[in-house]
Design an enzyme around this catalytic site. Sequence first.
Site: not given
Ligand code: AGP
Length: 587
Positions: A27, A72, A96-97, A463, A482, A582
Amino acid sequence: MCGIVGYAGERGAADIIYNGLKQLEYRGYDSAGIATLSDGKIHHIKRCGRVNALDGFAQKLSGKVGIGHTRWATHGKPSDNNAHPHLWGKFAIVHNGIIENYAELKEKFFAGVKFLSDTDSEVIVRLLDKFYDGDFALALNKVAALLTGSYAIVAICTDFEGLGVLRRKSPVIIGYGSDGNFAASDAPALAGVCKQISILEDGDCAILTRGKVEIFDSNLRKVQRAKKPNLATAASLDLGDCPHYMLKEIREVPASVVNTCAAFQSVESSLKQALRGVTRVIITGCGTAYNSGLVAKRYIEKFARIPTEVEIAGEFRYKDPVITSGTVIIAVSQSGETADTVEATLLAKASGAKVIAVTNAPYSSLTRCADVVVPVAAGPEICVAATKSYTGQLAALYMLAYVLAGKSADGAAENISAVPKLCKKTLECADIDSLADMCVSSRGVYFLGRDLDFAVATEGSLKLKEVSYIQSEGYPAGELKHGTLALIDESILAVVLITSARLAGKSENAVEQVLSRKGKVAVITNVESVIKRYADRAHIVKVPECEEDISPFVAAVAAQRLAYAAAVKLNRDPDKPRNLAKSVTVE
Ligand code: AGP
């Protein structure tokens, strides 16, 4: 986002919290800290860096009550000072927030006072201390009434042998352990220590002691929140013989697809009912989830012939969307907690759309606003980069498209039944590693494709860039000429996905255009004629032959393996890419 853990129990809190934070590092991981309470005093340690920066220090903190945080950064750079917990007076808090009105609150209540950090969070602990008059819950409630934005807050107070918890928009679960009670951002923090959890709702406040959990609503009326099994187990977090979760989770793609297909059966009939009369589909999500929507659009329009739009959730929520009667919104999210996706979905729901959530998190915020929840049964995904959840989403969305077309999900499951084997074979493809070498030595990488291949190209590019930090873009093969073609030279690599014999000739045009400009080309393909044509002129990754509609699974696994290999070659940590987290629970 940030991960938070709190414990009030019979054992040393610091160790338990440290272990919980390790499980929540996905996270956020730019700084970490722990505060414990013993003999009416707060002891703490906080450090810039990952949770293991606390090694040796955390273990010395005494007390059976404590809180911890892995950050984060949003407001204030990663540093010791900006790390949580924040302490003031009788209190320590983790948050968190985002507190959106933190500057106004500082000005109103603490004008001229120097704060110790640059964070939005510190104002919470200052306010708690200011409004506290001996009643912990009341002080929390008064502070909550002042805050705007999103927050999961866990606090300790020198007068009280327990925890105070607040939730608005950012997730918090309560865990019931055999020797104490917990609060945490997510279930993995409590894997192996709590078999049962409750999910706090927006506006809830909770007071936890070693033997008691009390939950209140925003008017401080006692409420009950159902106990549910904690699905995260210690076993699901075991790396086994894999050096990284990313590799482990790519290897779990086949199981994710099988389990998602099996889980779909439980929702097929409610889905059929909810989708009756649907004339328009809007798919929304962020990042990888958005990219899976690009594949799903093609499935839905092909199988069901229903017009389908794919919207980036963070954009959708700030426009004035046209929701006509008969519109269904399909919200895709691994975590089910992504703030933009949840808010976009609530907006569509308020405008009258039916809501289908496609998620890997059965108790998440997204599920609470859905008419039907289509499960992605990928299991806990720890690596920040989504892999098995993406292919799980593809499986769920393929089945959903079938049901929208009025067909039985059994037929879809039958079509997908070849996928696990194909993905296993793709994992063994020999030429992916050498393609990773090409990526590593390139200034930039374009992933090109048409139709389904383009949809997967967007994910392949995301990725690669997120785990290797190589500049990359996913682009429609036909669009190159283009404008973007101007960027091609010998330092650029084009990875062209060609998994459709139908469109092979068209995608080959892009291959020729890049080669003519001295760009390097690799082709990920299962089309024999393409392999023959480019055997000497491009790097070929031959993936297993399959039906066009299920090629996205195969191409995705090849792209995931490629990204992983490139990250490892560059000595990146693929599980914890820099600057990312994440579960993005803030805007
Ligand atoms: C993908 O590898 C990333 N970690 C990111 O784009 C992720 O898919 C995005 O933040 C959405 O997360 P979620 O699927 O938990 O909503």
